[in-house]
Motif scaffolding. Structure first.
Motif, PDB file in Angstrom:
ATOM      1  N   ARG A 133       0.861  -0.797  -0.313  1.00 55.91           N
ATOM      2  CA  ARG A 133      -0.044  -0.143   0.200  1.00 55.91           C
ATOM      3  C   ARG A 133       0.851   1.322   0.096  1.00 55.91           C
ATOM      4  O   ARG A 133       0.474   2.028  -0.581  1.00 55.91           O
ATOM      5  CB  ARG A 133      -0.769  -0.049   1.024  1.00 55.91           C
ATOM      6  N   ALA A 134       1.654   1.393   1.076  1.00 56.41           N
ATOM      7  CA  ALA A 134       2.298   2.439   1.266  1.00 56.41           C
ATOM      8  C   ALA A 134       2.872   2.886  -0.543  1.00 56.41           C
ATOM      9  O   ALA A 134       3.785   4.252  -0.748  1.00 56.41           O
ATOM     10  CB  ALA A 134       3.775   1.820   2.545  1.00 56.41           C
ATOM     11  N   THR A 135       3.808   1.651  -1.479  1.00 56.89           N
ATOM     12  CA  THR A 135       4.643   1.875  -2.556  1.00 56.89           C
ATOM     13  C   THR A 135       3.358   2.779  -3.685  1.00 56.89           C
ATOM     14  O   THR A 135       3.772   3.590  -4.088  1.00 56.89           O
ATOM     15  CB  THR A 135       4.679   0.410  -2.809  1.00 56.89           C
ATOM     16  N   VAL A 136       2.424   1.837  -3.323  1.00 55.66           N
ATOM     17  CA  VAL A 136       1.100   2.395  -4.454  1.00 55.66           C
ATOM     18  C   VAL A 136       1.273   3.934  -3.784  1.00 55.66           C
ATOM     19  O   VAL A 136       1.023   5.064  -5.175  1.00 55.66           O
ATOM     20  CB  VAL A 136      -0.108   1.347  -4.186  1.00 55.66           C
ATOM     21  N   ALA A 137       0.830   4.102  -2.538  1.00 55.48           N
ATOM     22  CA  ALA A 137       0.378   5.491  -2.365  1.00 55.48           C
ATOM     23  C   ALA A 137       1.725   6.313  -2.717  1.00 55.48           C
ATOM     24  O   ALA A 137       0.947   7.446  -2.986  1.00 55.48           O
ATOM     25  CB  ALA A 137       0.159   5.672  -0.581  1.00 55.48           C
ATOM     26  N   ARG A 138       2.856   6.261  -2.597  1.00 53.42           N
ATOM     27  CA  ARG A 138       3.997   7.368  -3.033  1.00 53.42           C
ATOM     28  C   ARG A 138       3.974   7.283  -4.056  1.00 53.42           C
ATOM     29  O   ARG A 138       4.555   8.635  -4.881  1.00 53.42           O
ATOM     30  CB  ARG A 138       5.664   6.193  -1.867  1.00 53.42           C
ATOM     31  N   GLN A 139       3.471   5.882  -5.358  1.00 56.67           N
ATOM     32  CA  GLN A 139       3.855   7.214  -6.889  1.00 56.67           C
ATOM     33  C   GLN A 139       3.077   7.826  -6.880  1.00 56.67           C
ATOM     34  O   GLN A 139       2.939   8.122  -7.858  1.00 56.67           O
ATOM     35  CB  GLN A 139       3.370   5.303  -7.435  1.00 56.67           C
ATOM     36  N   LEU A 140       1.663   7.029  -6.467  1.00 58.43           N
ATOM     37  CA  LEU A 140       0.129   8.590  -7.114  1.00 58.43           C
ATOM     38  C   LEU A 140       0.634   9.207  -5.901  1.00 58.43           C
ATOM     39  O   LEU A 140       0.595  10.802  -7.115  1.00 58.43           O
ATOM     40  CB  LEU A 140      -1.553   7.528  -6.227  1.00 58.43           C
TER      41      LEU A 140
ATOM     42  N   ARG B 266       3.214   3.818  11.405  1.00 64.53           N
ATOM     43  CA  ARG B 266       4.029   2.217  11.394  1.00 64.53           C
ATOM     44  C   ARG B 266       4.433   2.284  10.074  1.00 64.53           C
ATOM     45  O   ARG B 266       3.908   2.077   9.646  1.00 64.53           O
ATOM     46  CB  ARG B 266       3.431   0.654  11.818  1.00 64.53           C
ATOM     47  N   SER B 267       6.263   1.171  10.065  1.00 67.47           N
ATOM     48  CA  SER B 267       6.275   0.707   9.130  1.00 67.47           C
ATOM     49  C   SER B 267       6.623  -0.206   9.158  1.00 67.47           C
ATOM     50  O   SER B 267       6.889  -0.300   9.630  1.00 67.47           O
ATOM     51  CB  SER B 267       7.782   1.984   8.912  1.00 67.47           C
ATOM     52  N   ALA B 268       6.584  -1.201   7.847  1.00 63.83           N
ATOM     53  CA  ALA B 268       6.728  -2.590   8.090  1.00 63.83           C
ATOM     54  C   ALA B 268       8.585  -2.519   7.799  1.00 63.83           C
ATOM     55  O   ALA B 268       9.652  -3.351   7.459  1.00 63.83           O
ATOM     56  CB  ALA B 268       6.068  -3.396   7.303  1.00 63.83           C
ATOM     57  N   THR B 269       9.329  -1.378   7.551  1.00 64.13           N
ATOM     58  CA  THR B 269      10.772  -1.209   6.635  1.00 64.13           C
ATOM     59  C   THR B 269      11.572  -1.484   7.764  1.00 64.13           C
ATOM     60  O   THR B 269      11.372  -0.260   9.076  1.00 64.13           O
ATOM     61  CB  THR B 269      10.728  -0.049   6.194  1.00 64.13           C
ATOM     62  N   GLN B 270      12.625  -1.951   8.312  1.00 72.32           N
ATOM     63  CA  GLN B 270      13.081  -2.077   9.649  1.00 72.32           C
ATOM     64  C   GLN B 270      14.297  -1.490   9.449  1.00 72.32           C
ATOM     65  O   GLN B 270      15.036  -1.418   8.651  1.00 72.32           O
ATOM     66  CB  GLN B 270      13.749  -3.452   9.683  1.00 72.32           C
ATOM     67  N   GLU B 271      14.851  -0.742  10.581  1.00 79.12           N
ATOM     68  CA  GLU B 271      16.654   0.348  10.438  1.00 79.12           C
ATOM     69  C   GLU B 271      17.233  -0.617  10.477  1.00 79.12           C
ATOM     70  O   GLU B 271      17.169  -1.839  11.211  1.00 79.12           O
ATOM     71  CB  GLU B 271      16.036   1.208  11.764  1.00 79.12           C
ATOM     72  N   LEU B 272      18.337  -0.063   9.809  1.00 84.16           N
ATOM     73  CA  LEU B 272      19.828  -0.698   9.944  1.00 84.16           C
ATOM     74  C   LEU B 272      20.085  -1.260  11.193  1.00 84.16           C
ATOM     75  O   LEU B 272      19.759   0.455  12.433  1.00 84.16           O
ATOM     76  CB  LEU B 272      21.255  -0.333   9.680  1.00 84.16           C
ATOM     77  N   THR B 273      21.693  -1.666  11.559  1.00 82.43           N
ATOM     78  CA  THR B 273      21.706  -2.294  13.135  1.00 82.43           C
ATOM     79  C   THR B 273      23.284  -1.628  12.818  1.00 82.43           C
ATOM     80  O   THR B 273      23.292  -0.307  11.212  1.00 82.43           O
ATOM     81  CB  THR B 273      22.238  -3.172  13.467  1.00 82.43           C
TER      82      THR B 273
END
Length: 65
Positions: free
Chosen positions: A14-21, A54-61
């Motif tokens: 969803r976030a990808t589609v929203a970002r593209q739009l 909330r984001s499903a993307t995890q940050e780098l250690t």
């Protein structure tokens, strides 16, 4: 409308589609400000709901960075 048809071809989260739009809408907003188009056709297209807290993307250690 062609933009609505394009919206239904977008795949991904969803976030990808929203970002593209959002990017496409921003382009049309610029074109509108420059008087290159009469209106922003992306304004009326429904966008997926995205939870901004909330984001499903995890940050780098530290080690990965």
């Amino acid at each position: 409308m062609q933009i609505d048809g394009y919206r239904h071809t977008l795949a991904g989260a969803r976030a990808t589609v929203a970002r593209q739009l959002a990017a496409l809408s921003s382009f049309y907003r610029y074109a509108l400000a420059e008087e290159l188009v009469q209106r922003n056709p992306v304004e009326t297209i429904s966008r997926p709901k995205v939870n901004a807290d909330r984001s499903a993307t995890q940050e780098l250690t530290k080690e990965q960075a």
